[in-house]
Structures are given as structure tokens and as C-alpha cells.
Design a protein around this motif. Sequence first.
Motif, PDB file in Angstrom:
ATOM      1  N   LEU A 147       1.075  31.488   1.296  1.00 28.75           N
ATOM      2  CA  LEU A 147       2.439  32.012   1.226  1.00 28.75           C
ATOM      3  C   LEU A 147       2.701  32.849   2.477  1.00 28.75           C
ATOM      4  CD1 LEU A 147       2.533  33.014  -2.549  1.00 28.75           C
ATOM      5  CD2 LEU A 147       3.856  31.187  -1.467  1.00 28.75           C
ATOM      6  N   TYR A 148       3.644  32.404   3.303  1.00 30.13           N
ATOM      7  CA  TYR A 148       3.839  33.064   4.593  1.00 30.13           C
ATOM      8  C   TYR A 148       5.265  33.553   4.839  1.00 30.13           C
ATOM      9  CZ  TYR A 148       5.548  28.381   5.834  1.00 30.13           C
ATOM     10  OH  TYR A 148       6.228  27.180   5.851  1.00 30.13           O
ATOM     11  N   ARG A 188       6.167  40.937  -2.530  1.00 31.22           N
ATOM     12  CA  ARG A 188       4.897  41.382  -1.936  1.00 31.22           C
ATOM     13  C   ARG A 188       3.742  41.173  -2.908  1.00 31.22           C
ATOM     14  NH1 ARG A 188       2.107  46.425  -2.041  1.00 31.22           N
ATOM     15  NH2 ARG A 188       0.582  46.503  -0.344  1.00 31.22           N
ATOM     16  N   TYR A 189       3.961  41.493  -4.163  1.00 31.98           N
ATOM     17  CA  TYR A 189       2.931  41.321  -5.193  1.00 31.98           C
ATOM     18  C   TYR A 189       2.499  39.863  -5.298  1.00 31.98           C
ATOM     19  CZ  TYR A 189       0.981  41.266  -9.969  1.00 31.98           C
ATOM     20  OH  TYR A 189       0.190  41.077 -11.077  1.00 31.98           O
ATOM     21  N   LEU A 190       3.466  38.948  -5.307  1.00 24.12           N
ATOM     22  CA  LEU A 190       3.140  37.534  -5.452  1.00 24.12           C
ATOM     23  C   LEU A 190       2.499  36.957  -4.182  1.00 24.12           C
ATOM     24  CD1 LEU A 190       6.274  36.356  -7.448  1.00 24.12           C
ATOM     25  CD2 LEU A 190       3.909  36.478  -8.274  1.00 24.12           C
ATOM     26  N   MET A 191       2.715  37.622  -3.057  1.00 21.75           N
ATOM     27  CA  MET A 191       2.093  37.194  -1.809  1.00 21.75           C
ATOM     28  C   MET A 191       0.701  37.787  -1.631  1.00 21.75           C
ATOM     29  SD  MET A 191       5.465  37.400   0.669  1.00 21.75           S
ATOM     30  CE  MET A 191       5.000  36.307   2.008  1.00 21.75           C
ATOM     31  N   GLY A 192       0.241  38.540  -2.641  1.00 20.81           N
ATOM     32  CA  GLY A 192      -1.111  39.093  -2.590  1.00 20.81           C
ATOM     33  C   GLY A 192      -1.191  40.518  -2.111  1.00 20.81           C
ATOM     34  N   ASN A 193      -0.061  41.245  -2.146  1.00 18.90           N
ATOM     35  CA  ASN A 193      -0.014  42.646  -1.726  1.00 18.90           C
ATOM     36  C   ASN A 193      -0.518  42.885  -0.300  1.00 18.90           C
ATOM     37  OD1 ASN A 193       1.200  43.904  -3.957  1.00 18.90           O
ATOM     38  ND2 ASN A 193      -0.744  43.999  -5.060  1.00 18.90           N
ATOM     39  N   PRO A 194      -0.053  42.107   0.693  1.00 21.87           N
ATOM     40  CA  PRO A 194      -0.487  42.360   2.064  1.00 21.87           C
ATOM     41  C   PRO A 194       0.031  43.711   2.566  1.00 21.87           C
ATOM     42  CG  PRO A 194       1.355  40.832   2.050  1.00 21.87           C
ATOM     43  CD  PRO A 194       0.944  41.016   0.613  1.00 21.87           C
ATOM     44  N   THR A 247       6.071  37.267   6.324  1.00 19.79           N
ATOM     45  CA  THR A 247       7.279  38.071   6.503  1.00 19.79           C
ATOM     46  C   THR A 247       8.179  37.963   5.277  1.00 19.79           C
ATOM     47  OG1 THR A 247       8.367  36.218   7.626  1.00 19.79           O
ATOM     48  CG2 THR A 247       7.335  37.888   9.014  1.00 19.79           C
ATOM     49  N   LEU A 248       8.983  38.994   5.078  1.00 20.90           N
ATOM     50  CA  LEU A 248       9.979  39.033   4.005  1.00 20.90           C
ATOM     51  C   LEU A 248      11.334  39.386   4.595  1.00 20.90           C
ATOM     52  CD1 LEU A 248      11.073  39.286   1.071  1.00 20.90           C
ATOM     53  CD2 LEU A 248      10.278  41.671   1.111  1.00 20.90           C
ATOM     54  N   GLU A 249      12.320  38.615   4.227  1.00 25.00           N
ATOM     55  CA  GLU A 249      13.718  38.908   4.573  1.00 25.00           C
ATOM     56  C   GLU A 249      14.410  39.373   3.303  1.00 25.00           C
ATOM     57  OE1 GLU A 249      17.425  35.975   4.891  1.00 25.00           O
ATOM     58  OE2 GLU A 249      15.934  35.619   6.476  1.00 25.00           O
ATOM     59  N   VAL A 250      15.024  40.558   3.339  1.00 24.68           N
ATOM     60  CA  VAL A 250      15.610  41.117   2.125  1.00 24.68           C
ATOM     61  C   VAL A 250      17.029  41.618   2.389  1.00 24.68           C
ATOM     62  CG1 VAL A 250      14.559  43.394   2.542  1.00 24.68           C
ATOM     63  CG2 VAL A 250      15.280  42.778   0.235  1.00 24.68           C
ATOM     64  N   GLU A 251      17.926  41.379   1.423  1.00 26.01           N
ATOM     65  CA  GLU A 251      19.307  41.856   1.479  1.00 26.01           C
ATOM     66  C   GLU A 251      19.649  42.463   0.129  1.00 26.01           C
ATOM     67  OE1 GLU A 251      21.650  38.425   2.267  1.00 26.01           O
ATOM     68  OE2 GLU A 251      20.726  38.005   4.205  1.00 26.01           O
ATOM     69  N   THR A 252      20.296  43.621   0.150  1.00 24.97           N
ATOM     70  CA  THR A 252      20.665  44.256  -1.111  1.00 24.97           C
ATOM     71  C   THR A 252      21.936  45.072  -0.926  1.00 24.97           C
ATOM     72  OG1 THR A 252      19.872  45.736  -2.872  1.00 24.97           O
ATOM     73  CG2 THR A 252      19.137  46.217  -0.642  1.00 24.97           C
ATOM     74  N   SER A 253      22.816  45.051  -1.934  1.00 22.92           N
ATOM     75  CA  SER A 253      24.099  45.744  -1.788  1.00 22.92           C
ATOM     76  C   SER A 253      24.621  46.268  -3.112  1.00 22.92           C
ATOM     77  CB  SER A 253      25.144  44.796  -1.187  1.00 22.92           C
ATOM     78  OG  SER A 253      25.558  43.840  -2.151  1.00 22.92           O
ATOM     79  N   TYR A 263      21.182  37.410  -7.328  1.00 30.25           N
ATOM     80  CA  TYR A 263      19.850  37.965  -7.555  1.00 30.25           C
ATOM     81  C   TYR A 263      18.874  36.805  -7.467  1.00 30.25           C
ATOM     82  CZ  TYR A 263      15.866  40.004 -10.080  1.00 30.25           C
ATOM     83  OH  TYR A 263      14.613  40.437 -10.442  1.00 30.25           O
ATOM     84  N   SER A 264      18.113  36.762  -6.386  1.00 31.72           N
ATOM     85  CA  SER A 264      17.214  35.625  -6.200  1.00 31.72           C
ATOM     86  C   SER A 264      16.021  36.026  -5.351  1.00 31.72           C
ATOM     87  CB  SER A 264      17.948  34.454  -5.532  1.00 31.72           C
ATOM     88  OG  SER A 264      18.334  34.790  -4.212  1.00 31.72           O
ATOM     89  N   MET A 265      14.914  35.353  -5.612  1.00 32.65           N
ATOM     90  CA  MET A 265      13.703  35.509  -4.811  1.00 32.65           C
ATOM     91  C   MET A 265      13.105  34.138  -4.573  1.00 32.65           C
ATOM     92  SD  MET A 265      11.992  38.861  -6.615  1.00 32.65           S
ATOM     93  CE  MET A 265      12.855  38.566  -8.163  1.00 32.65           C
ATOM     94  N   GLU A 266      12.719  33.879  -3.337  1.00 35.11           N
ATOM     95  CA  GLU A 266      12.099  32.614  -2.972  1.00 35.11           C
ATOM     96  C   GLU A 266      10.855  32.897  -2.142  1.00 35.11           C
ATOM     97  OE1 GLU A 266      15.436  29.421  -2.032  1.00 35.11           O
ATOM     98  OE2 GLU A 266      15.967  31.391  -1.201  1.00 35.11           O
ATOM     99  N   LEU A 267       9.797  32.154  -2.412  1.00 34.65           N
ATOM    100  CA  LEU A 267       8.569  32.262  -1.637  1.00 34.65           C
ATOM    101  C   LEU A 267       8.200  30.877  -1.110  1.00 34.65           C
ATOM    102  CD1 LEU A 267       8.100  34.252  -4.423  1.00 34.65           C
ATOM    103  CD2 LEU A 267       6.318  35.047  -2.880  1.00 34.65           C
ATOM    104  N   PHE A 268       7.730  30.846   0.121  1.00 34.23           N
ATOM    105  CA  PHE A 268       7.463  29.579   0.782  1.00 34.23           C
ATOM    106  C   PHE A 268       6.015  29.525   1.262  1.00 34.23           C
ATOM    107  CE2 PHE A 268      11.845  30.890   1.335  1.00 34.23           C
ATOM    108  CZ  PHE A 268      12.541  29.798   0.842  1.00 34.23           C
TER     109      PHE A 268
END
Length: 354
Positions: A147-148, A188-194, A247-253, A263-268
Amino acid sequence: MKKLKVAMIGVGNISESHIPAYLANPNVELYAFCDLNRERLEKKGKRFGVTRLYTSEEEMLRELPELDAVDICVWNCNHAPCAIMALNAGKDVLCEKPMATSAAEAEQMLEAARRNGRHLQIGFVCRFGRDCAVVEDFRDQGLLGELYFAKAHYLRRHGSPGGWFSDKSYSSGGPLIDLGVHVIDLTRYLMGNPRPVSVYGVTYDKLLDRPGCKDTLDYGASSPTGEQVFNVEDLAVALIRYENGATLEVETSYSLNLREDRYSMELFGTKGGVRLNPQLEFYTEINGYMSNVQLANAEQYSDESHMFDDEINHFVDCVLNGTPCRAPAEDGVQIMRILEAVYESARTGHEIIL
């Protein structure tokens, strides 16, 4: 088995998601309530049958040495003082998110827990979702590969809770520290807490809480002063880089001119990707073909109604049985470092190296 004597510190809105879980747990005695608002305190005490009522945490801890644990659901600015006082009194603690208002405060909380040999769990409730468990299973079986990259959105078109949430002296920030903390932590948790190594962030205060807007809000919080203040950001955007190269790209408002709330989260990953919201779905190749995979009972894995119950039951299990914690204070410290860096990057206009 001995029943765990638990006190609620703060009996406002979020406590409504905690209290029923304690009452339903046969290993818990909901022992006391503590809140600065005497009227609300007495109403909640009567409603839930709790008779030990306090407006001072110090007095409660002094008069009830038999207490085993406390659950902290107060303003963000009081998370650290309340938690440290309870830990120093020898109590185990569940503290709502965000862990504190700064990384330094979070580290003080962690140090107090270690010094006193107590359990300190942070309210990262999304870790207890069924969708999270499924993604963990797929990840651990190697179906996602490395997961990157992750994308997370928690966007409201018109969704400032108001009250203390929009007053920086109580909340320490707006949608980033209120909503963004959930999606930053879960990805971050699902990516292994890097470990985070750098952050670039931008914040805006263009629309505020849409003063004069005629549409009513679905959210609402009380103001400690009785005045409605909005001095936090209404939009935050950030790019977070981790030590392993992910890397993580995050947007919140709270306020944004978009069509509808998102409300969405995607991991690749190298073998597959996954979207957690609004419904769990996997993306991969099967027999050489681009494939979208949806679980047969996908709706049940997106059901969030059980999350607080599972979080509270896990806290009780950790305290009574020494079960390893799924939301430890160490993770809370790292999340506070990220949040703090986003705000600092937005202030300075530069990348922050952690």
C-alpha cells in the motif's frame, strides 16, 4: 469477575455514544459523572441512573478512590489536563479524539500513562468498523500488495457544528482536527502505521460557517461563553509523506461549495486497491482483466452503528484482561504530530519535516 468502575468526564453530545455501551457491558459499573454544566450533569444522572455527580474532576478523584477508569469526552483543550490528572490518580483512561491540542501535550499524556503504569486508549473509533476489519484481512492475506498511496475526503458543504468546535481556544482547530483526524488515522492504520516524515498543508477561511445562510444545520454544539465564534479554518488540504515512501492526500471541510457532502477513503496497492466509503469495494486484476470486487453482503460491512460499542468493549477488555490495545496512545502522538504539522505548514507556506 470484578466489575470495572468507570466515570464519565464530560456528559455532552459525544458521551451519548459512550454511555449506552458501558451500560450494556456486563463487566462495567457506570459509577460517576463529571461535568462543568450542573444542569446537564443532573439531567444525565437522572436519565441514566447515575447518582455520584461532580462538577470537579479533582474532587471526584479524591472522593472516589475506588474508581478504576475514566472516559474523557470534554472540549479538546481539556483532554490533556483531564487525562493526566486521572492517570496520576492511578486510573486507566479512554480519551476521545483528538488526543490533545498539540504534540507536546500528547507526549505528556503518554509519559503520564507510562510513569503510572496505566492504560491510555485514544478514541479512534473508525478502527473498530467492520469495513476496517475486512480491509485488514485482505491486506494481511497479501491481496492488496504494498500500500503506497491513499486518498481521504471528509467534506461538508454546510456542516460546522458551531459552539466550541468553531472556537479555537476550545477546539484548537476546525475540520482538520475534528473530522480529518478520523480519516488520517484510519488510512495510516490500514497502511501499517508508518512514521510520518513530512507534511505540506493549506488551510482556508473563505466561507466560515456561512453566516446568513437560510438552510438549517444538521449539526450543533453548545458554546461555553454563549457567544457564537468562528475563528478556525473552514477547509484544510494536505499531503502527508511517510517513512516507507507511502503518501496520503487528505481534504476536509466544514463549508465548501460542492454538490453534496463527501466521506470517502481509498487505498492503493501494487496488487489491488480498496474504497471504504460509501460502500466497501475492491479493485484488482483477475485472470488478466480489470475487475471490481464487491462483497455479497457489502452493506453490513459499512454499518457504523456498532463502532462505539466495540470501541468501549475493547477498552474494558484491555483494562480487565490486558488485551493489546488497538488504539494506543503512541499512535495518538503521531497523529497529533501530523495535525500540528499541517497547521504549521499552512501558516508558513512551507513543507514541514518531522
